[in-house]
Write a protein that holds these residues in place. Structure first.
Motif, short mmCIF file in Angstrom:
data_model
loop_
_atom_site.label_atom_id
_atom_site.label_comp_id
_atom_site.label_asym_id
_atom_site.label_seq_id
_atom_site.Cartn_x
_atom_site.Cartn_y
_atom_site.Cartn_z
N SER A 38 6.49 -23.61 -22.07
CA SER A 38 7.69 -24.44 -22.02
C SER A 38 8.89 -23.62 -21.57
CB SER A 38 7.95 -25.06 -23.39
OG SER A 38 8.00 -24.05 -24.40
N MET A 104 20.48 -27.80 -31.09
CA MET A 104 19.21 -27.29 -31.61
C MET A 104 18.59 -28.28 -32.59
SD MET A 104 18.43 -24.45 -30.16
CE MET A 104 17.22 -23.69 -31.23
N ALA A 105 19.42 -29.20 -33.11
CA ALA A 105 18.90 -30.25 -33.98
C ALA A 105 18.39 -31.45 -33.18
CB ALA A 105 19.98 -30.70 -34.96
N GLY A 106 18.51 -31.39 -31.87
CA GLY A 106 17.95 -32.45 -31.03
C GLY A 106 18.97 -33.30 -30.31
N PRO A 135 18.69 -30.22 -25.30
CA PRO A 135 17.64 -29.51 -26.06
C PRO A 135 16.43 -29.23 -25.17
CG PRO A 135 18.42 -31.44 -27.26
CD PRO A 135 18.98 -31.56 -25.88
N ARG A 137 12.48 -28.42 -25.51
CA ARG A 137 11.44 -28.54 -26.53
C ARG A 137 10.23 -27.68 -26.19
NH1 ARG A 137 12.69 -32.27 -30.21
NH2 ARG A 137 14.38 -33.73 -29.67
N THR A 138 9.58 -27.19 -27.25
CA THR A 138 8.39 -26.36 -27.12
C THR A 138 7.16 -27.24 -27.01
OG1 THR A 138 8.02 -26.23 -29.50
CG2 THR A 138 9.51 -24.61 -28.54
N SER A 140 5.02 -27.80 -29.19
CA SER A 140 4.81 -28.56 -30.43
C SER A 140 5.79 -29.71 -30.59
CB SER A 140 4.93 -27.62 -31.62
OG SER A 140 6.25 -27.11 -31.73
N GLY A 141 6.77 -29.82 -29.71
CA GLY A 141 7.76 -30.88 -29.80
C GLY A 141 9.04 -30.47 -30.50
N SER A 142 9.06 -29.28 -31.11
CA SER A 142 10.28 -28.81 -31.75
C SER A 142 11.25 -28.28 -30.70
CB SER A 142 9.96 -27.72 -32.77
OG SER A 142 9.37 -26.61 -32.11
N VAL A 143 12.53 -28.17 -31.06
CA VAL A 143 13.55 -27.65 -30.14
C VAL A 143 13.48 -26.13 -30.14
CG1 VAL A 143 15.99 -27.53 -29.58
CG2 VAL A 143 15.02 -29.65 -30.50
N GLY A 144 13.23 -25.57 -28.94
CA GLY A 144 13.12 -24.12 -28.83
C GLY A 144 14.36 -23.47 -28.27
#
Length: 657
Positions: A38, A104-106, A135, A137-138, A140-144
Motif C-alpha cells: 500500500s 489518521m482517524a479516517g 487518509p 489505508r493499509t 488491513s483497511g486501517s489508516v497507515g
C-alpha cells in the motif's frame, strides 16, 4: 538468461534517485524492501504526479515527497526526507497536529488559500496554500498515513490583495518588484508595447530603471526584445499565468518573472512579480567556470578521476579510467576495476579499499595499474567520502596519480645503496691520534680527493682545508665528538673541494675507533666513499615528492572554494609560497588571439601560466627576458621551455620556470 529487475521506485527525477540512494533502514520506515504494498503504491503515484505531493506515513508521519514539493520545503530539502513531520515543520506542528490526528482517524480535510508561516524560505515571510489531506489505508483497511496534495497560492493572494486596496502596505513587506501593465496590440493582434499602470516602491530597485505610471516601455527602451511583448501578450489573451527567467538586454539585467492576468480580459492587463537575479546568474556561471578549471587542472596530471556510491561500489562511468586502463564500461563497473590492477597488488588494493569504506576514512594506497600502452605503471590512489547533510556517506570521490617515475627513482636509489655497500672500503684511511693527528691515505683516497700520488701522509689541517667552507665546522665537530665520546665508530657526510679540478663531491666517511685501556682514542681505520650520485638521486626524489604533495594540497584548497575569484586567489597565494617568490600573478590578461577560451590555452601549455617578479634591477631585467619568451610561446600556443637561472643579487636565489 532472465531479465534484470528494475530498481524501485521506477521512473526518473531527483526524488526517484534520492529514494533509491537513501539507506531507509536508518529511518522509522525500515528497509525499503520491507515496505507494505500500500505504501509502495502510494509512493509510485506521488512520484509520478506533477503536483506537489507529500506523504506522512506511520505513527511518526515519516516525510516522503516528490520533485514538485521541493520548492515548498526550501532549504530543509533534502535533509528532511525520512524524518518525522514534527521534526520537519516544528514551527507549525502545534497547529497541524490536531488536523493530522483527525486524518489518521479516517477523516479527509481540505484547505483553500490557507496562510502558513514557514521557515527556511528566504523572501517569503508569509505563504498561502490550497491543499488536501487524505487518509492512506493499509492492506488491513486501517489508516497507515496521510496523502497530501498542495498548490501554493502565495503569488495570487499577494496580487489580489494589492488589487484590493492593500497594495502599498503589502508591497512594502515583500522584496520583489511588482507592477501592473496594460498590453498594446497592433491591428493584426500582435503585441508591440505595454503601458505601466502602477508599481510598488521596490520596483525601481529590482527593475534597474525609473518610470512613471502612464509611460510606455518603448519610451525608455526602444530596443526592448520582442520576447517580452509576446510573453505578456500571451498571458493577457489566454489568462494562463507564466513564470520564466530571461535576460533584458536593454537594462543589462536577468529577471525572474511571474506574470498573470488581472481585471477584465478586455482590459488586457497583466500583473508582474519580478526580481533581479543577475548576481545569482553570474555566480552560477562563475561556479561552472571554476568547476571546469578545477577539472582541467586535475585531469592534466591525474591518471583517472572517478566516483562510487556510498557503499564503495562503482555505478557510474569514468571515461578517464577506461581510457587509461583500456577497460570497457562493463569491465569497470562494480568491483571490475580490480582486474586492471597488477595480480600481485590486487589483494592489497582491495583490502585497502574495503577497509577505508568500512571505516569511512580516506584512501592513500600505491599499486601497479595497467597502462595505456600495455604493461604496468605505479599509481597512487587518493579517495575520500562525500557526506550528506546528515553526515552519512553519499558517495566516494577519488583519483589516481602516476608515481612510476618516483618508484623508479627509489629503485635506483636502493640499487645505488647496494653498490655502495659492496665498495664501502674504497678510499681507505688510517688516522693516528697520538700527539698531532696524522693520517695515511690509500691510492683510492688520493684519487677521490684529487691529491697527488706522493701525498700519502697529511695533517689534520690539510684535510680540513679541502672540506667545503659551509661544511667545515660541522665536519670537524662530528670528528671530535666521536673521538671524545666512548663509541667505537665514526660516521659523517660532508662536501670536499677536489684539489686537482676544484669539483665539489659529497663524501661519506666511516671508520672504527680503536681506544686504549683508558678509553682514549688511538687510531681510526675506515674509508671515504663518494656518494655524490646518491645525493643527487635523493635531491631529485625529494623535489618530485614536494611537487606531488603541493599539487594535491593545491587541488584540495581549490576544491574548497565557492567562486572563480576565490579559486584564483588561493592558487596564486599557494604558488607564491611554494616558489618562494616575492610576487606571482596570473597571466589571464593576455589577449585571446585564437578566439579560444583562455583556460583551454593553459591546458595546451600543460601548466599554470605565471609571472615571477624579483624585487631587484637584475631581477627585473631577467623578468623582462622571461616576458619576451612567455609572450612568444603563448602566441605559438606552445609550452615555455623549462629554465633555471641564478639572480646576481644577494642572497643568491635559484628561479625555475
Amino acid at each position: 538468461m532472465g531479465k534484470t529487475r528494475a530498481r524501485w521506485p521506477l521512473g526518473q527525477g531527483q526524488m526517484v534517485d534520492r529514494f533509491r540512494a537513501l539507506d531507509w533502514s536508518l529511518t522509522p520506515l525500515g528497509p525499503i524492501q520491507a515496505w507494505p504494498q500500500s505504501l509502495r503504491t502510494a509512493v509510485d503515484i506521488m512520484l509520478a504526479s506533477v503536483q506537489p505531493v507529500h506523504i506522512g506515513w506511520g505513527p511518526d508521519l515519516v516525510s516522503l515527497y516528490n520533485d514538485g514539493y521541493i520548492p515548498i520545503l526550501g532549504s530543509k530539502h533534502p535533509a528532511c526526507l525520512g524524518l518525522p513531520y514534527r521534526d520537519v515543520r516544528p514551527e507549525i506542528w502545534g497547529d497541524f497536529q490536531p488536523i493530522a490526528a483527525a486524518v489518521m482517524a479516517g477523516e479527509s480535510r481540505i484547505f483553500v488559500d490557507q496562510p502558513v508561516t514557514l521557515t527556511d524560505r528566504p523572501g517569503r515571510p508569509a505563504s498561502w496554500f490550497t491543499f488536501s489531506w487524505t487518509p492512506l489505508r493499509t492492506e488491513s483497511g486501517s489508516v497507515g498515513g496521510i496523502y497530501g496534495v498542495a498548490t501554493e497560492t502565495t503569488e495570487r493572494i499577494l496580487a489580489e490583495r494589492a488589487l484590493e486596496g492593500n497594495f502599498n502596505a503589502l508591497s512594502k513587506s515583500i522584496d520583489e518588484g511588482f507592477c501592473i501593465i496594460e498590453m498594446l496590440f497592433d491591428d493584426r493582434g500582435r503585441p508591440f508595447d505595454y503601458r505601466f499602470v502602477e508599481m510598488n516602491p521596490i520596483f525601481e530597485k529590482q527593475a534597474g530603471f525609473t518610470i512613471a505610471p502612464g509611460q510606455r516601455i518603448s519610451e525608455i527602451a526602444p530596443d526592448h526584445e520582442q520576447v517580452w511583448f509576446d510573453t505578456y501578450g500571451r498571458v493577457a489573451l489566454t489568462g494562463q499565468p507564466e513564470r520564466f527567467e530571461h535576460w533584458a538586454e536593454a537594462f543589462g539585467v536577468f529577471y525572474d518573472v511571474y506574470a498573470f492576468r488581472v481585471d477584465a480580459p478586455e482590459q488586457r492587463r497583466v500583473a508582474v512579480l519580478f526580481r533581479d537575479i543577475t548576481e545569482r546568474r553570474r555566480t552560477e556561471a562563475a561556479l561552472r567556470e571554476s568547476e571546469a578549471r578545477q577539472r582541467l587542472l586535475i585531469d592534466s596530471w591525474a591518471q583517472a578521476v572517478w566516483e562510487t556510491d556510498g557503499s564503495g561500489v562503482v555505478i557510474a562511468d569514468s571515461p578517464s579510467w577506461r581510457a587509461y586502463t583500456g577497460q570497457t564500461l562493463e569491465e569497470w563497473l562494480g568491483y571490475g576495476w580490480l582486474n586492471a590492477i597488477h595480480p600481485d597488488d590486487r589483494a592489497y588494493a582491495e583490502h585497502q579499499w574495503r577497509e577505508a569504506v568500512a571505516a569511512r576514512g580516506k584512501v592513500d594506497a600505491e599499486f601497479r595499474l595497467r597502462s595505456p600502452g600495455g604493461g604496468w605503471r605505479w599509481t597512487n590512489v587518493r579517495a575520500a567520502p562525500v557526506l550528506d547533510a546528515r553526515g552519512r556517506v553519499e558517495k566516494w570521490a577519488g583519483m589516481n596519480i602516476d608515481i612510476d617515475a618516483r618508484k623508479q627513482a627509489e629503485a635506483a636509489l636502493r640499487e645505488r645503496e647496494t653498490d655502495l655497500a659492496r665498495v664501502q672500503r674504497i678510499g681507505g684511511i688510517d688516522i693516528r691520534i697520538a700527539g698531532d693527528i696524522t693520517s695515511f691515505r690509500s691510492p683510492e683516497y688520493l684519487r677521490l680527493h684529487g691529491l697527488p700520488d706522493d701525498a700519502v701522509n697529511e695533517t689534520h689541517q690539510d684535510w680540513l682545508r679541502r672540506v667545503h667552507p659551509e661544511d667545515r665546522a660541522r665536519a670537524e665537530e662530528a670528528l671530535f665528538t666521536a673521538l671524545k665520546g666512548t663509541g667505537s665508530t665514526y660516521e659523517s657526510e660532508y662536501r670536499i673541494i677536489r684539489l686537482s679540478d676544484g669539483h665539489v663531491r659529497w663524501i661519506q666517511a666511516r671508520a672504527d675507533i680503536e681506544r686504549g685501556s683508558d678509553g682514549q682514542p688511538l687510531r681510526l681505520v675506515g674509508a671515504h666513499v663518494d656518494v655524490t650520485a646518491q645525493k643527487e638521486v635523493q635531491r631529485r626524489l625529494h623535489e618530485s615528492e614536494e611537487r606531488q604533495s603541493f599539487l594535491l594540497d593545491l587541488s584540495d584548497a581549490m576544491r574548497a572554494q565557492d567562486g572563480s575569484r576565490e579559486v584564483g586567489e588561493v592558487a596564486v597565494r599557494m604558488l607564491a609560497e611554494h616558489m618562494a617568490c616575492i610576487a606571482v600573478t596570473s597571466a589571464s590578461w593576455l589577449p585571446r588571439r585564437t578566439g579560444r577560451p583562455f583556460w583551454w590555452r593553459i591546458a595546451r601549455a600543460a601548466f599554470l601560466p605565471l609571472w615571477v617578479t624579483i624585487n631587484s634591477p637584475t631581477g627585473r631585467n631577467w623578468c623582462g627576458a622571461l616576458e619576451t619568451r612567455w609572450l612568444s610561446a603563448m602566441s605559438r600556443e606552445s609550452p615555455v621551455s623549462r629554465h633555471k637561472t641564478r639572480l646576481h643579487s644577494p642572497p643568491w636565489k635559484w628561479v625555475r620556470f
